[in-house]
Design an enzyme around this catalytic site. Structure first.
Site, PDB file in Angstrom:
ATOM      1  N   ASP A  38     -36.108 -13.480  11.541  1.00 49.80           N
ATOM      2  CA  ASP A  38     -35.561 -14.010  10.277  1.00 49.80           C
ATOM      3  C   ASP A  38     -36.636 -14.712   9.463  1.00 49.80           C
ATOM      4  O   ASP A  38     -36.588 -15.936   9.250  1.00 49.80           O
ATOM      5  CB  ASP A  38     -34.394 -14.960  10.570  1.00 49.80           C
ATOM      6  CG  ASP A  38     -33.220 -14.238  11.209  1.00 49.80           C
ATOM      7  OD1 ASP A  38     -33.155 -12.999  11.088  1.00 49.80           O
ATOM      8  OD2 ASP A  38     -32.385 -14.894  11.835  1.00 49.80           O
ATOM      9  N   ASP A  91     -28.725  -6.543  10.509  1.00 52.94           N
ATOM     10  CA  ASP A  91     -27.552  -7.408  10.743  1.00 52.94           C
ATOM     11  C   ASP A  91     -26.880  -7.701   9.393  1.00 52.94           C
ATOM     12  O   ASP A  91     -26.836  -8.836   8.932  1.00 52.94           O
ATOM     13  CB  ASP A  91     -28.069  -8.692  11.422  1.00 52.94           C
ATOM     14  CG  ASP A  91     -26.986  -9.655  11.825  1.00 52.94           C
ATOM     15  OD1 ASP A  91     -25.803  -9.346  11.643  1.00 52.94           O
ATOM     16  OD2 ASP A  91     -27.355 -10.742  12.332  1.00 52.94           O
ATOM     17  N   LYS A  93     -23.717  -7.372   8.385  1.00 48.88           N
ATOM     18  CA  LYS A  93     -22.362  -7.957   8.402  1.00 48.88           C
ATOM     19  C   LYS A  93     -21.561  -7.533   7.183  1.00 48.88           C
ATOM     20  O   LYS A  93     -21.101  -8.363   6.396  1.00 48.88           O
ATOM     21  CB  LYS A  93     -22.409  -9.485   8.485  1.00 48.88           C
ATOM     22  CG  LYS A  93     -23.095 -10.021   9.720  1.00 48.88           C
ATOM     23  CD  LYS A  93     -22.938 -11.526   9.828  1.00 48.88           C
ATOM     24  CE  LYS A  93     -23.665 -12.119  11.000  1.00 48.88           C
ATOM     25  NZ  LYS A  93     -25.137 -12.096  10.867  1.00 48.88           N
ATOM     26  N   ALA A  95     -18.516  -6.549   4.862  1.00 54.75           N
ATOM     27  CA  ALA A  95     -17.230  -7.255   4.875  1.00 54.75           C
ATOM     28  C   ALA A  95     -16.328  -6.855   3.712  1.00 54.75           C
ATOM     29  O   ALA A  95     -15.472  -7.638   3.312  1.00 54.75           O
ATOM     30  CB  ALA A  95     -17.470  -8.759   4.851  1.00 54.75           C
ATOM     31  N   ASP A  96     -16.500  -5.630   3.179  1.00 58.17           N
ATOM     32  CA  ASP A  96     -15.704  -5.261   1.995  1.00 58.17           C
ATOM     33  C   ASP A  96     -14.866  -4.007   2.292  1.00 58.17           C
ATOM     34  O   ASP A  96     -14.863  -3.497   3.410  1.00 58.17           O
ATOM     35  CB  ASP A  96     -16.655  -5.052   0.802  1.00 58.17           C
ATOM     36  CG  ASP A  96     -16.028  -5.481  -0.519  1.00 58.17           C
ATOM     37  OD1 ASP A  96     -14.826  -5.209  -0.732  1.00 58.17           O
ATOM     38  OD2 ASP A  96     -16.740  -6.071  -1.344  1.00 58.17           O
ATOM     39  N   GLY A  98     -13.658  -0.062   2.302  1.00 58.18           N
ATOM     40  CA  GLY A  98     -14.440   1.116   2.688  1.00 58.18           C
ATOM     41  C   GLY A  98     -15.290   1.692   1.577  1.00 58.18           C
ATOM     42  O   GLY A  98     -16.472   1.998   1.771  1.00 58.18           O
ATOM     43  N   TYR A 213     -26.284 -22.461  21.357  1.00 57.57           N
ATOM     44  CA  TYR A 213     -27.108 -21.636  22.239  1.00 57.57           C
ATOM     45  C   TYR A 213     -26.631 -21.672  23.676  1.00 57.57           C
ATOM     46  O   TYR A 213     -26.248 -22.724  24.186  1.00 57.57           O
ATOM     47  CB  TYR A 213     -28.559 -22.117  22.196  1.00 57.57           C
ATOM     48  CG  TYR A 213     -29.238 -21.865  20.868  1.00 57.57           C
ATOM     49  CD1 TYR A 213     -29.477 -20.573  20.417  1.00 57.57           C
ATOM     50  CD2 TYR A 213     -29.627 -22.923  20.055  1.00 57.57           C
ATOM     51  CE1 TYR A 213     -30.102 -20.347  19.190  1.00 57.57           C
ATOM     52  CE2 TYR A 213     -30.243 -22.712  18.831  1.00 57.57           C
ATOM     53  CZ  TYR A 213     -30.481 -21.413  18.408  1.00 57.57           C
ATOM     54  OH  TYR A 213     -31.082 -21.188  17.205  1.00 57.57           O
TER      55      TYR A 213
END
Ligand code: 5BU
Length: 263
Positions: A38, A91, A93, A95-96, A98, A213
């Site tokens: 990241d 990554d 993610k 989220a909407d 199709g 963690y």
């Protein structure tokens, strides 16, 4: 139970091509470590990918945080994935609905589907998200993970949300091969979902912003997950990136060997 089988035994029987490729690679390289790189510049991302490459099965990216992103970055990441034999997991993610995720996955600046072997999606919009992503990803041989459980404190991904997410995966096993979760999710012997777990650290318990963690032992041995995802524990100190990658690779692999020896 599949949790107690070796990665190569699971590769040999797995119906999903992406899961097969991943298990074979993990066994070949003897690693269940994924590094979450990241960082916000192309130079840092490529340096981490090259440095940790020999020790990982999966490089996890957040491509939209790279300030000087360009096509050359993904070309170089692709070359590194071949040089060191690792898969790339954006990554994202999703989220909407199709129709929208189809464009987000295949088009725009990042064209994620063209270079990322694996991506992931929230299940909050319902099953249409999987169908939209599958239209783009399956013809390219890509695979999808669903977010069944998040690692952060107070996450709403629990109870019925998690079990409904598993049910969605079960109905879409041509494209969905596993989860981001904190525990293994298989309910019977003919089910073999791959679980990748973020929130892994050997030295600290949290980050002050909700991250929690656990150790590789807790994640792999006690909770039956398959891949440990480690970010700041590895790249946090730029002078120790390779040392830490080896340390986490060794800890993750030892935990896996101890788990399968229990069978
Ligand atoms: P860390 O530096 O090891 O805390 O980084 C964890 C990475 O995993 C980071 O890229 C997160 O975006 C990612 N992550 C997570 O921490 N927890 C989750 O539940 C999911 C992803 Br999903």
């Amino acid at each position: 139970m599949n949790t107690f089988k070796t990665y190569s035994e699971r590769a040999a029987r797995h119906p999903n091509a992406c899961a097969r490729a991943l298990f074979e690679l993990m066994e070949r390289k003897q690693t269940n470590l994924s590094v979450a790189a990241d960082v916000t510049t192309k130079k840092e991302l490529l340096a981490i990918a090259d440095g940790v490459g020999p020790f990982i099965c999966v490089l996890k990216t957040h491509i939209d945080i790279v300030e000087d992103f360009d096509q050359d970055l993904v070309d170089q990441l692709t070359q590194l994935s071949k040089k060191h034999d690792f898969m790339i997991f954006e990554d994202r993610k999703f989220a909407d609905i199709g129709n929208t995720v189809k464009h987000q996955y295949g088009k725009g600046i990042y064209k994620i589907a063209s270079w990322s072997h694996i991506t992931n999606a929230h299940t909050v919009p319902g099953e249409g998200i999987i169908h939209g992503l599958r239209d783009v990803g399956l013809p390219l041989g890509r695979g999808l993970l669903l977010l069944a459980e998040m690692s952060s404190k107070g996450a709403l991904t629990q109870g019925a949300y998690t079990s409904e997410s598993v049910a969605m995966a079960r109905r879409n096993q041509d494209f969905v091969f596993g989860f981001i979760a904190q525990h293994q999710m298989n309910e019977h012997d003919d089910e073999d979902f791959v679980v990748m777990a973020p929130g892994v650290g050997l030295d600290v318990k949290g980050d002050g912003l909700g991250q929690q963690y656990r150790t590789p032992d807790q994640v792999i041995k006690e909770s039956g997950c398959d891949v440990i995802i480690v970010g700041r524990g590895i790249y946090g100190n730029p002078d120790q990136v390779e040392y830490q990658a080896k340390r986490y690779r060794d800890a993750g692999w030892k935990a896996y060997l101890e788990r399968v020896q229990k069978q």
